[in-house]
Write an enzyme that holds these catalytic residues in place. Structure first.
Site, PDB file in Angstrom:
ATOM      1  N   ASP A   8       0.818  -1.256  -0.053  1.00 40.79           N
ATOM      2  CA  ASP A   8       0.054   0.110  -0.031  1.00 40.79           C
ATOM      3  C   ASP A   8       0.739   1.237  -0.059  1.00 40.79           C
ATOM      4  O   ASP A   8       2.044   1.049  -0.150  1.00 40.79           O
ATOM      5  CB  ASP A   8      -0.990  -0.010   0.965  1.00 40.79           C
ATOM      6  CG  ASP A   8      -0.561   0.120   2.601  1.00 40.79           C
ATOM      7  OD1 ASP A   8       0.835   0.343   2.661  1.00 40.79           O
ATOM      8  OD2 ASP A   8      -1.102   0.058   3.433  1.00 40.79           O
ATOM      9  N   CYS A  65       2.616  -3.752   4.031  1.00 41.87           N
ATOM     10  CA  CYS A  65       2.022  -2.389   4.488  1.00 41.87           C
ATOM     11  C   CYS A  65       2.849  -1.778   5.645  1.00 41.87           C
ATOM     12  O   CYS A  65       3.947  -1.989   5.844  1.00 41.87           O
ATOM     13  CB  CYS A  65       0.556  -2.626   4.737  1.00 41.87           C
ATOM     14  SG  CYS A  65       0.180  -3.812   6.292  1.00 41.87           S
ATOM     15  N   THR A  67       2.369  -2.068   9.023  1.00 48.34           N
ATOM     16  CA  THR A  67       2.721  -3.110  10.026  1.00 48.34           C
ATOM     17  C   THR A  67       2.989  -4.586   9.418  1.00 48.34           C
ATOM     18  O   THR A  67       3.476  -5.335  10.083  1.00 48.34           O
ATOM     19  CB  THR A  67       1.483  -3.341  10.792  1.00 48.34           C
ATOM     20  OG1 THR A  67       0.375  -3.618  10.277  1.00 48.34           O
ATOM     21  CG2 THR A  67       1.530  -1.965  11.657  1.00 48.34           C
ATOM     22  N   HIS A  98       8.007 -25.014   8.897  1.00 50.14           N
ATOM     23  CA  HIS A  98       6.916 -25.653   9.450  1.00 50.14           C
ATOM     24  C   HIS A  98       5.488 -25.288   8.750  1.00 50.14           C
ATOM     25  O   HIS A  98       4.601 -26.222   8.852  1.00 50.14           O
ATOM     26  CB  HIS A  98       6.978 -25.198  10.940  1.00 50.14           C
ATOM     27  CG  HIS A  98       8.011 -25.896  11.765  1.00 50.14           C
ATOM     28  ND1 HIS A  98       8.099 -25.859  13.235  1.00 50.14           N
ATOM     29  CD2 HIS A  98       9.034 -26.704  11.212  1.00 50.14           C
ATOM     30  CE1 HIS A  98       9.046 -26.414  13.530  1.00 50.14           C
ATOM     31  NE2 HIS A  98       9.886 -27.043  12.424  1.00 50.14           N
ATOM     32  N   HIS A 133       4.673 -31.959   9.620  1.00 47.89           N
ATOM     33  CA  HIS A 133       4.181 -30.335   9.533  1.00 47.89           C
ATOM     34  C   HIS A 133       3.243 -30.393   8.297  1.00 47.89           C
ATOM     35  O   HIS A 133       2.313 -29.679   8.120  1.00 47.89           O
ATOM     36  CB  HIS A 133       5.490 -29.641   9.097  1.00 47.89           C
ATOM     37  CG  HIS A 133       6.406 -29.562  10.325  1.00 47.89           C
ATOM     38  ND1 HIS A 133       5.906 -28.836  11.574  1.00 47.89           N
ATOM     39  CD2 HIS A 133       7.548 -29.916  10.314  1.00 47.89           C
ATOM     40  CE1 HIS A 133       6.842 -29.085  12.239  1.00 47.89           C
ATOM     41  NE2 HIS A 133       7.901 -29.809  11.749  1.00 47.89           N
TER      42      HIS A 133
HETATM   43  C1  RB5 Z   1      -2.056   2.402   6.657  1.00 51.61           C
HETATM   44  O1  RB5 Z   1      -1.984   3.626   7.311  1.00 51.61           O
HETATM   45  C2  RB5 Z   1      -1.827   1.504   7.620  1.00 51.61           C
HETATM   46  O2  RB5 Z   1      -3.033   1.209   8.367  1.00 51.61           O
HETATM   47  C3  RB5 Z   1      -1.391   0.205   6.700  1.00 51.61           C
HETATM   48  O3  RB5 Z   1      -0.537   0.074   6.109  1.00 51.61           O
HETATM   49  C4  RB5 Z   1      -1.177  -1.047   7.679  1.00 51.61           C
HETATM   50  O4  RB5 Z   1      -0.226  -0.932   8.584  1.00 51.61           O
HETATM   51  C5  RB5 Z   1      -2.395  -1.904   7.857  1.00 51.61           C
HETATM   52  O5  RB5 Z   1      -2.452  -2.902   8.581  1.00 51.61           O
END
Ligand code: RB5
Length: 146
Positions: A8, A65, A67, A98, A133
């Site tokens: 993203d 993304c 996180t 695994h 596994h």
């Molecule tokens: C975008 O701001 C953020 O929410 C997205 O990149 C991600 O971390 C969502 O899980």
């Protein structure tokens, strides 16, 4: 080997760095992520990465993304996807050994580019162990059919 990569708006720079890194190593890379920092919705990109893997357009996928969480949740909704968020190389290795992970996810706001490259290397250089596994992975995949 062909790798699909998607992201993203949070992770355009890291995506480009990882894409170039993979290409230098001889991988073919299919980019299905956004290439601008305009705000967009990560589920669309998680789904694109997952579908490319399941449909056979790529062998494995990488989804990034902020996180790694949202895009992994989206990718995991595609039947046949086993997406794992890995923020360090040990988990990346185990996700292959695994769990037979087929979509690697991480967060551009969590890992720096050098750590991301180590994660990617460990993940791509590790194969599924099979054996006991396999049964467990089959059990995970059976949940999709219930
Ligand atoms: C975008 O701001 C953020 O929410 C997205 O990149 C991600 O971390 C969502 O899980």
């Amino acid at each position: 080997m062909k790798i699909v990569i998607g992201n993203d708006h949070s992770s355009v720079d890291l995506k480009n760095e990882i894409k170039a890194y993979l290409e230098e190593k001889g991988y073919e890379v299919l980019n299905v992520g956004t290439d601008t920092t305009d705000s967009c919705d990560y589920p669309a990109y998680g789904e694109k990465v997952g579908r490319a893997v399941v449909d056979g357009a790529a062998d494995l996928g990488i989804a990034i993304c902020g996180t790694g969480l949202g895009i992994s949740l989206a990718a995991n909704k595609v039947k046949g996807v086993r997406a794992c968020v890995c923020s360090e190389p040990y988990t990346a290795r185990m996700s292959r050994l695994h769990n037979n992970c087929n979509v690697l996810c991480f967060g551009a706001r969590v890992v720096g580019s050098e750590l991301a490259k180590m994660i990617v290397d460990e993940w791509l250089n590790t194969s599924f162990e099979g054996g006991r596994h396999q049964r467990r992975v089959d059990m995970i995949m059976d949940i999709e059919n219930k």
